[in-house]
Design an enzyme around this catalytic site. Structure first.
Site, PDB file in Angstrom:
ATOM      1  NE  ARG A  74      -2.517  -1.607   3.244  1.00 45.76           N
ATOM      2  CZ  ARG A  74      -2.484  -2.894   3.611  1.00 45.76           C
ATOM      3  NH1 ARG A  74      -3.019  -3.812   2.843  1.00 45.76           N
ATOM      4  NH2 ARG A  74      -1.917  -3.255   4.746  1.00 45.76           N
ATOM      5  CD  GLU A  86       1.153 -11.734  17.478  1.00 43.98           C
ATOM      6  OE1 GLU A  86       0.681 -11.354  16.388  1.00 43.98           O
ATOM      7  OE2 GLU A  86       0.462 -12.087  18.450  1.00 43.98           O
TER       8      GLU A  86
HETATM    9  P1  AMP Z   1       4.218  -2.974  11.496  1.00 45.33           P
HETATM   10  O1  AMP Z   1       5.513  -3.546  10.954  1.00 45.33           O
HETATM   11  O2  AMP Z   1       3.707  -3.735  12.687  1.00 45.33           O
HETATM   12  O3  AMP Z   1       4.343  -1.490  11.770  1.00 45.33           O
HETATM   13  O4  AMP Z   1       3.094  -3.197  10.396  1.00 45.33           O
HETATM   14  C1  AMP Z   1       2.953  -2.297   9.356  1.00 45.33           C
HETATM   15  C2  AMP Z   1       2.479  -2.954   8.088  1.00 45.33           C
HETATM   16  O5  AMP Z   1       1.394  -3.832   8.311  1.00 45.33           O
HETATM   17  C3  AMP Z   1       1.997  -1.896   7.127  1.00 45.33           C
HETATM   18  O6  AMP Z   1       2.494  -2.189   5.825  1.00 45.33           O
HETATM   19  C4  AMP Z   1       0.487  -1.945   7.199  1.00 45.33           C
HETATM   20  O7  AMP Z   1      -0.071  -1.806   5.914  1.00 45.33           O
HETATM   21  C5  AMP Z   1       0.162  -3.313   7.802  1.00 45.33           C
HETATM   22  N1  AMP Z   1      -0.775  -3.233   8.954  1.00 45.33           N
HETATM   23  C6  AMP Z   1      -0.488  -3.546  10.248  1.00 45.33           C
HETATM   24  N2  AMP Z   1      -1.557  -3.390  11.044  1.00 45.33           N
HETATM   25  C7  AMP Z   1      -2.569  -2.954  10.249  1.00 45.33           C
HETATM   26  C8  AMP Z   1      -3.943  -2.569  10.487  1.00 45.33           C
HETATM   27  N3  AMP Z   1      -4.505  -2.619  11.705  1.00 45.33           N
HETATM   28  N4  AMP Z   1      -4.681  -2.151   9.437  1.00 45.33           N
HETATM   29  C9  AMP Z   1      -4.124  -2.079   8.200  1.00 45.33           C
HETATM   30  N5  AMP Z   1      -2.852  -2.420   7.918  1.00 45.33           N
HETATM   31  C10 AMP Z   1      -2.066  -2.860   8.916  1.00 45.33           C
END
Ligand code: AMP
Length: 183
Positions: free
Chosen positions: A67, A104
């Site tokens: 995205r 996780e």
């Molecule tokens: P993180 O590495 O945990 O910061 O996860 C970020 C990535 O996961 C991004 O590319 C987001 O598009 C996706 N992502 C994580 N949580 C969500 C959520 N609640 N809603 C939409 N996309 C998410």
């Protein structure tokens, strides 16, 4: 508009659909497809980002799969600069550098082409994704930009899930800007 007012932020926030329990129970998924197919919202967001980053004298925008590509590529075209995809492992066809990060359960890995910034040492790069949650993906992507000898001048997100403190993982890597915050 370089700074959005509260009404504009509310309008953008309301254009994003919340989908409970996707992709697994307990996750509230922020679905930006409803922002993208709302021309007033998508245009407002892109006009805001181009007004903000016009002043940064950037060389490239790096967008995180998938995205981050949508916002990053559109912004790069608006600013008249190059776009670099940060992809999941195994997708890029030429020589790459990679960075692992913890999930996780287990690990994931992101990559960029080794020559993504055309060997321009100190190239000013904006990193962009739709959302920051735990910050692991963005921190790995920011490290890749550094490893390629470019400078990650800022990491930009449409949505920051503040309660997960993902920004902290970027502390030593890049300043963070989020258009919308979920507290
Ligand atoms: P993180 O590495 O945990 O910061 O996860 C970020 C990535 O996961 C991004 O590319 C987001 O598009 C996706 N992502 C994580 N949580 C969500 C959520 N609640 N809603 C939409 N996309 C998410």
């Amino acid at each position: 508009m370089r700074v959005l007012n509260e009404d504009q932020k509310r309008f953008l926030a309301e254009s994003i659909r919340d989908v409970p329990d996707f992709p697994k129970p307990g996750i509230l998924f922020k679905d930006i497809t409803t922002l993208l197919n709302n021309p007033k919202a998508y245009t407002l967001l892109m006009d805001h980002l181009s007004a903000r980053y016009n002043e940064y004298d950037l060389d490239y925008i790096a967008g995180i799969e998938s995205r981050g590509f949508i916002f990053g590529a559109a912004l790069a075209a608006k600013l008249g600069i190059g776009f670099v995809p940060v992809r999941k492992k195994g997708k890029l066809p030429s020589a790459t550098i990679a960075e692992k990060y913890a999930l996780e359960y287990g690990f994931d890995e992101v990559e960029i082409h080794i020559d993504a910034f055309n060997e321009k040492v100190g190239a000013k790069v904006l990193l962009i994704d739709d959302l920051i949650a735990t910050g692991g993906t963005a921190a790995a992507a920011a490290k890749l930009i550094q490893d390629a000898k470019a400078e990650c001048v800022e990491a930009c997100f449409v949505i920051n899930l503040k309660f997960l403190n993902g920004e902290e993982k970027l502390d030593a890597l890049a300043p963070c800007y989020s258009v919308l915050e979920v507290l």
